[in-house]
Design a protein around this motif. Sequence first.
Motif, PDB file in Angstrom:
ATOM      1  N   ALA A  35       0.851  -1.187   0.000  1.00 14.16           N
ATOM      2  CA  ALA A  35       0.000   0.000   0.000  1.00 14.16           C
ATOM      3  C   ALA A  35       0.888   1.240   0.000  1.00 14.16           C
ATOM      4  N   CYS A  36       0.341   2.335  -0.478  1.00  9.30           N
ATOM      5  CA  CYS A  36       1.102   3.591  -0.577  1.00  9.30           C
ATOM      6  C   CYS A  36       1.756   3.976   0.737  1.00  9.30           C
ATOM      7  N   ARG A  37       1.034   3.864   1.827  1.00  5.20           N
ATOM      8  CA  ARG A  37       1.571   4.336   3.105  1.00  5.20           C
ATOM      9  C   ARG A  37       2.795   3.556   3.556  1.00  5.20           C
ATOM     10  N   GLN A  38       3.084   2.425   2.924  1.00  3.67           N
ATOM     11  CA  GLN A  38       4.249   1.627   3.270  1.00  3.67           C
ATOM     12  C   GLN A  38       5.411   1.883   2.298  1.00  3.67           C
ATOM     13  N   CYS A  39       5.188   2.721   1.295  1.00  2.00           N
ATOM     14  CA  CYS A  39       6.181   2.980   0.243  1.00  2.00           C
ATOM     15  C   CYS A  39       7.092   4.149   0.609  1.00  2.00           C
ATOM     16  N   ARG A  48       0.276  12.194  -0.678  1.00  2.00           N
ATOM     17  CA  ARG A  48       0.415  11.935  -2.115  1.00  2.00           C
ATOM     18  C   ARG A  48       1.721  11.207  -2.401  1.00  2.00           C
ATOM     19  N   CYS A  49       1.807  10.669  -3.596  1.00  2.00           N
ATOM     20  CA  CYS A  49       2.985   9.938  -4.044  1.00  2.00           C
ATOM     21  C   CYS A  49       3.999  10.913  -4.633  1.00  2.00           C
ATOM     22  N   ARG A  50       5.267  10.736  -4.264  1.00  2.00           N
ATOM     23  CA  ARG A  50       6.338  11.603  -4.774  1.00  2.00           C
ATOM     24  C   ARG A  50       7.177  10.915  -5.852  1.00  2.00           C
ATOM     25  N   ASN A  51       6.752   9.734  -6.308  1.00  2.00           N
ATOM     26  CA  ASN A  51       7.484   9.038  -7.360  1.00  2.00           C
ATOM     27  C   ASN A  51       7.207   9.725  -8.700  1.00  2.00           C
ATOM     28  N   PRO A  57      -1.705   7.943  -9.086  1.00  4.93           N
ATOM     29  CA  PRO A  57      -1.568   7.062  -7.923  1.00  4.93           C
ATOM     30  C   PRO A  57      -2.915   6.495  -7.500  1.00  4.93           C
ATOM     31  N   PRO A  58      -2.899   5.382  -6.778  1.00  6.39           N
ATOM     32  CA  PRO A  58      -4.150   4.805  -6.284  1.00  6.39           C
ATOM     33  C   PRO A  58      -4.904   5.803  -5.402  1.00  6.39           C
ATOM     34  N   ALA A  59      -6.211   5.729  -5.428  1.00  2.00           N
ATOM     35  CA  ALA A  59      -7.035   6.655  -4.641  1.00  2.00           C
ATOM     36  C   ALA A  59      -6.957   6.347  -3.147  1.00  2.00           C
ATOM     37  N   ASP A  60      -6.898   5.077  -2.800  1.00  2.00           N
ATOM     38  CA  ASP A  60      -6.860   4.677  -1.390  1.00  2.00           C
ATOM     39  C   ASP A  60      -5.423   4.334  -1.009  1.00  2.00           C
ATOM     40  N   HIS A  61      -4.823   5.147  -0.160  1.00  2.95           N
ATOM     41  CA  HIS A  61      -3.423   4.961   0.213  1.00  2.95           C
ATOM     42  C   HIS A  61      -3.228   3.930   1.317  1.00  2.95           C
ATOM     43  N   GLU A  62      -4.317   3.490   1.921  1.00  2.00           N
ATOM     44  CA  GLU A  62      -4.250   2.535   3.026  1.00  2.00           C
ATOM     45  C   GLU A  62      -4.369   1.087   2.545  1.00  2.00           C
ATOM     46  N   ARG A  63      -4.989   0.871   1.397  1.00  2.00           N
ATOM     47  CA  ARG A  63      -5.294  -0.483   0.926  1.00  2.00           C
ATOM     48  C   ARG A  63      -4.260  -0.976  -0.075  1.00  2.00           C
ATOM     49  N   SER A  64      -4.205  -2.269  -0.219  1.00  4.65           N
ATOM     50  CA  SER A  64      -3.311  -2.906  -1.170  1.00  4.65           C
ATOM     51  C   SER A  64      -3.648  -2.434  -2.586  1.00  4.65           C
ATOM     52  N   PHE A  66      -2.027  -2.182  -7.043  1.00  2.00           N
ATOM     53  CA  PHE A  66      -1.254  -2.826  -8.102  1.00  2.00           C
ATOM     54  C   PHE A  66      -0.085  -1.980  -8.579  1.00  2.00           C
ATOM     55  N   CYS A  67       0.372  -1.028  -7.806  1.00  2.00           N
ATOM     56  CA  CYS A  67       1.453  -0.143  -8.223  1.00  2.00           C
ATOM     57  C   CYS A  67       2.744  -0.929  -8.467  1.00  2.00           C
ATOM     58  N   ASP A  68       3.315  -0.765  -9.649  1.00  2.00           N
ATOM     59  CA  ASP A  68       4.570  -1.444  -9.985  1.00  2.00           C
ATOM     60  C   ASP A  68       5.783  -0.711  -9.433  1.00  2.00           C
ATOM     61  N   TYR A  69       5.612   0.509  -8.951  1.00  2.00           N
ATOM     62  CA  TYR A  69       6.726   1.321  -8.482  1.00  2.00           C
ATOM     63  C   TYR A  69       6.881   1.300  -6.962  1.00  2.00           C
ATOM     64  N   LEU A  70       6.040   0.551  -6.266  1.00  2.00           N
ATOM     65  CA  LEU A  70       6.102   0.517  -4.818  1.00  2.00           C
ATOM     66  C   LEU A  70       7.459  -0.003  -4.356  1.00  2.00           C
ATOM     67  N   GLU A  71       8.116   0.775  -3.518  1.00  2.00           N
ATOM     68  CA  GLU A  71       9.385   0.385  -2.912  1.00  2.00           C
ATOM     69  C   GLU A  71       9.227   0.484  -1.412  1.00  2.00           C
TER      70      GLU A  71
END
Length: 94
Positions: A35-39, A48-51, A57-64, A66-71
């Motif tokens: 999820a975004c909040r873990q990236c 928001r996403c800084r990548n 970016p996904p609308a829900d930052h708390e949920r899992s 399909f982002c391929d850029y998640l680090e």
Amino acid sequence: MASCAGCQADLSPLRAGERLPRLAACPRCHAELHACRQCRFYDAFARRCRNPHVDEPPADHERSNFCDYLEPGDPPPPPPAAGDAFEGLFGGRP
């Protein structure tokens, strides 16, 4: 990744640079880890996403998602409470 954004559980068994499965969950609190909040690119203060490669970016930052850029990265510290911030600036509570 050192800790869960939800409960700060130690996630060191998950190696840095390792891709997380989309449905990976924290062993302690069961928060979704892909999820975004873990990236490391997620800015919790701006919510928001800084990548630079992510166009939408996904609308829900708390949920899992399909982002391929998640680090995976350490979640940012929570913002200080207003009273603590005041005390830090002026040396005492109002």
